[in-house]
Enzyme design. Structure first.
Site, short mmCIF file in Angstrom:
data_model
loop_
_atom_site.label_atom_id
_atom_site.label_comp_id
_atom_site.label_asym_id
_atom_site.label_seq_id
_atom_site.Cartn_x
_atom_site.Cartn_y
_atom_site.Cartn_z
N GLY A 1 -12.69 -4.88 5.40
CA GLY A 1 -14.07 -5.16 5.66
C GLY A 1 -14.71 -5.07 4.76
N LYS B 90 0.49 -1.21 0.18
CA LYS B 90 0.17 0.02 -0.06
C LYS B 90 0.72 1.36 -0.14
CE LYS B 90 -3.79 -2.13 2.73
NZ LYS B 90 -3.87 -3.20 3.61
P1 NAP Z 1 -11.84 -13.42 -0.61
O1 NAP Z 1 -13.37 -13.37 0.21
O2 NAP Z 1 -10.78 -14.19 -0.56
O3 NAP Z 1 -12.43 -13.66 -2.59
C1 NAP Z 1 -11.74 -13.59 -3.60
C2 NAP Z 1 -12.53 -14.19 -4.06
O4 NAP Z 1 -12.49 -14.08 -5.53
C3 NAP Z 1 -13.19 -15.04 -4.34
O5 NAP Z 1 -15.21 -15.66 -4.46
C4 NAP Z 1 -12.76 -16.39 -5.13
O6 NAP Z 1 -13.98 -17.22 -6.15
C5 NAP Z 1 -11.73 -15.25 -6.94
N1 NAP Z 1 -11.09 -15.52 -6.68
C6 NAP Z 1 -10.04 -15.85 -6.46
N2 NAP Z 1 -9.50 -16.10 -7.37
C7 NAP Z 1 -9.90 -16.13 -8.21
C8 NAP Z 1 -9.03 -16.65 -9.82
N3 NAP Z 1 -8.74 -16.75 -10.01
N4 NAP Z 1 -10.72 -16.81 -11.15
C9 NAP Z 1 -12.16 -15.93 -10.84
N5 NAP Z 1 -12.07 -15.81 -9.12
C10 NAP Z 1 -10.93 -15.65 -8.49
O7 NAP Z 1 -11.72 -11.93 -0.55
P2 NAP Z 1 -11.61 -10.57 0.01
O8 NAP Z 1 -11.85 -10.48 0.86
O9 NAP Z 1 -12.72 -10.66 -0.93
O10 NAP Z 1 -10.32 -9.74 -1.57
C11 NAP Z 1 -10.78 -9.53 -2.47
C12 NAP Z 1 -9.57 -8.59 -2.87
O11 NAP Z 1 -9.59 -7.65 -2.33
C13 NAP Z 1 -8.02 -9.17 -2.76
O12 NAP Z 1 -6.85 -8.87 -3.73
C14 NAP Z 1 -7.80 -8.16 -1.32
O13 NAP Z 1 -6.24 -8.14 -1.26
C15 NAP Z 1 -8.87 -7.00 -2.04
N6 NAP Z 1 -8.74 -6.05 -0.36
C16 NAP Z 1 -9.41 -7.49 0.83
C17 NAP Z 1 -9.64 -6.08 1.75
C18 NAP Z 1 -11.03 -6.74 2.73
O14 NAP Z 1 -10.76 -6.06 4.09
N7 NAP Z 1 -11.21 -7.98 2.97
C19 NAP Z 1 -9.65 -4.65 1.89
C20 NAP Z 1 -9.28 -4.05 0.84
C21 NAP Z 1 -8.82 -4.81 -0.40
P3 NAP Z 1 -14.33 -18.43 -5.22
O15 NAP Z 1 -15.04 -17.73 -4.28
O16 NAP Z 1 -14.70 -19.36 -6.41
O17 NAP Z 1 -13.53 -18.94 -4.55
N1 HSE Z 2 -6.28 -7.38 4.39
C1 HSE Z 2 -5.91 -6.09 4.95
C2 HSE Z 2 -6.12 -5.16 5.89
C3 HSE Z 2 -7.35 -5.50 3.95
O1 HSE Z 2 -6.72 -5.83 6.79
O2 HSE Z 2 -5.66 -4.59 5.81
C4 HSE Z 2 -7.07 -4.47 3.13
O3 HSE Z 2 -6.92 -4.49 2.45
#
Ligand code: NAP
Ligand code: HSE
Length: 328
Positions: free
Chosen positions: A302, A204
Site C-alpha cells: 500500500g 522477498k
Molecule cells: P505503479 O503504481 O504501477 O507505478 C509505477 C510508476 O513507475 C509509474 O509512475 C510509472 O510511470 C513508472 N514507471 C514504470 N516503468 C517505468 C520506466 N521504465 N521508466 C520510467 N518510469 C516508469 O507501481 P507501484 O505500486 O508504485 O510500485 C512501484 C515499485 O514498488 C514496484 O517495483 C513494486 O513492486 C514496488 N512495491 C510496491 C508496493 C505497493 O504496495 N504498491 C509495495 C512494495 C514495493 P507512469 O505513471 O507514467 O506509468
Molecule cells: N504486491 C505486493 C504485495 C506489494 O501485495 O505484497 C508489496 O511488496
C-alpha cells in the site's frame, strides 16, 4: 536553511506516497533534521498522463536529466521490473547518488551486486520497502546480525495474497473479486501474476536470505506455489475445520550451511503464530541463536506503509551522512 535535493523514479502508488509524506511532514522534517527536503524531479514513463499536481517539480521521462544533475543527492526508485531499474540504479551509484529502492523484482536478483557497488563507491543503499511493505524487517535483521545468527525465517510476505485469502474466508468473496479489490487499494502489482503465483513472496524471501545468511539458495531448488489454485470452496472447507489457508514463505540454514526453503499455501490451525494475521498484513518470524524467536507484523503493501519504509531509509541515511560530515 540548507536543502537536500531528491528525485523520484516512478510516480505510481509508491512514488506518490513518498511525495505525499515529504510534503505532509515538511515542517516537522525541517525542525528535526535542519534540512528543507526539495523534490527536484520525478521520472515517469508517460509524461502526458494525468496525475496529482506537483507544482515546481520537473516531470521527465529522461533518466539522464536526473543523473546529470549534480545537485541531486538521493534517488528514490519505485518503478516496475528488473530493467531499466537495475541500469538506472547502477548508473546512479556509479555517479555517487545515494539510492533507496522498493523494487523487489530487481533487487532479489541484483541486490547483492548493487550492494557491493554502493560500498565500493561509498554511497548508501536502502531497500527496506522491498520486503514486507512497511514492516521494518530489513532494519531489524541488519541490527541483529553483528551479535546474533539467524537460523530460520518464516512469514507471510505477500499482502495481496493474504488480503485475498482473508476476503474469501471472512466475506465469501470469490478470488477474482478479492483480487480486483486488492488492485484498487494499490496492494497488487500492475500485473498481479507474481502476487498470486507466489513469485513475489519468493523474491522477498531471496532478499531476506541474502541479508540473513549472506547468500541465496539456487532459485530452482525452491518449490514455489501461489494462492491462484485455492478456491473459495477450499477456504470454506478449511474454515469449517477451524483451519486457515496462509501463504507462507520460509527458509532455514542447517549446520552444514545448506539453505532449505519453500513458498506456498499452507493450512494452519489456531496454535500457529500466523493464524491471526489477516488482511494486507505481513508477518515475519525470525529465529536466532541468542534472541530466540522474534515476530514482526504490519501492513505489507500500500501507498503509505511502503513509502514510509522508504522515507525511513532516507532519514537513516541523512543521519549517517551527518555523522560522516561531523567526523571528517
Ligand atoms: P505503479 O503504481 O504501477 O507505478 C509505477 C510508476 O513507475 C509509474 O509512475 C510509472 O510511470 C513508472 N514507471 C514504470 N516503468 C517505468 C520506466 N521504465 N521508466 C520510467 N518510469 C516508469 O507501481 P507501484 O505500486 O508504485 O510500485 C512501484 C515499485 O514498488 C514496484 O517495483 C513494486 O513492486 C514496488 N512495491 C510496491 C508496493 C505497493 O504496495 N504498491 C509495495 C512494495 C514495493 P507512469 O505513471 O507514467 O506509468
Ligand atoms: N504486491 C505486493 C504485495 C506489494 O501485495 O505484497 C508489496 O511488496
Amino acid at each position: 536553511m540548507a536543502s537536500i535535493k531528491v528525485a523520484l523514479l516512478g510516480f505510481g502508488t509508491v512514488g506518490e506516497g513518498i511525495y505525499r509524506i515529504l510534503n505532509e511532514r515538511k515542517e516537522e522534517i525541517k525542525q528535526q533534521t535542519g534540512y528543507l527536503i526539495d523534490i527536484d524531479s520525478i521520472l515517469v514513463r508517460d509524461t502526458a498522463k494525468k496525475r496529482l499536481a506537483t507544482p515546481g517539480i520537473k516531470i521527465t521521462d529522461d533518466i539522464q536529466e536526473i543523473l546529470s544533475n549534480p545537485d541531486i543527492d538521493f534517488i528514490f526508485e519505485a518503478i516496475v521490473g528488473e530493467e531499466p531499474a537495475y541500469t538506472y540504479l547502477s548508473d546512479a551509484i556509479e555517479k555517487g547518488f545515494n539510492v533507496i529502492t522498493a523494487n523487489k523484482k530487481m533487487f532479489a536478483k541484483h541486490g547483492p551486486a548493487l550492494y557491493k557497488h554502493a560500498e565500493f563507491r561509498g554511497v548508501q543503499l536502502g531497500y527496506e520497502a522491498t520486503t514486507a511493505g512497511g514492516v521494518p524487517i530489513i532494519r531489524t535483521v541488519t541490527n541483529l546480525l553483528p551479535t546474533d545468527r539467524v537460523r530460520r525465517i518464516q512469514g507471510i510476505l505477500n499482502g495481496t495474497s493474504n488480503f485475498i485469502l482473508t476476503k474469501m474466508r471472512e466475506e465469501g468473496i470469490p478470488f477474482k473479486a478479492a483480487l480486483h479489490e486488492a488492485q484498487a487499494l494499490g496492494y497488487a502489482e500492475a500485473d498481479p501474476t507474481d502476487d498470486v503465483s507466489g513469485k513475489d513472496a519468493f523474491r522477498k524471501l531471496m532478499i531476506l536470505s541474502a541479508l540473513a545468511f549472506g547468500k541465496q539458495p539456487n532459485w530452482q531448488d525452491i518449490q514455489v506455489a501461489g494462492i491462484d489454485r485455492v478456491t473459495i470452496e477450499d477456504v470454506a472447507g478449511a474454515f469449517k475445520g477451524k483451519l486457515r489457508y496462509r501463504h507462507i514463505a520460509e527458509i532455514s540454514i542447517d549446520e552444514n550451511g545448506t539453505l532449505n526453503g519453500s513458498v506456498g499455501p499452507v493450512l494452519i490451525g489456531s496454535a500457529h503464530p500466523l493464524y491471526g494475521v489477516d488482511g494486507v498484513d505481513n508477518a515475519i518470524i525470525v529465529e536466532t541463536d541468542y534472541l530466540g524467536i522474534l515476530t514482526l507484523v504490519g501492513p505489507g503493501a500500500g501507498m503509505y506503509p511502503t513509502a514510509s519504509a522508504m522515507v525511513g531509509d532516507f532519514f537513516q541515511m541523512i543521519g549517517k551522512r551527518e555523522r560522516v560530515l561531523v567526523n571528517s
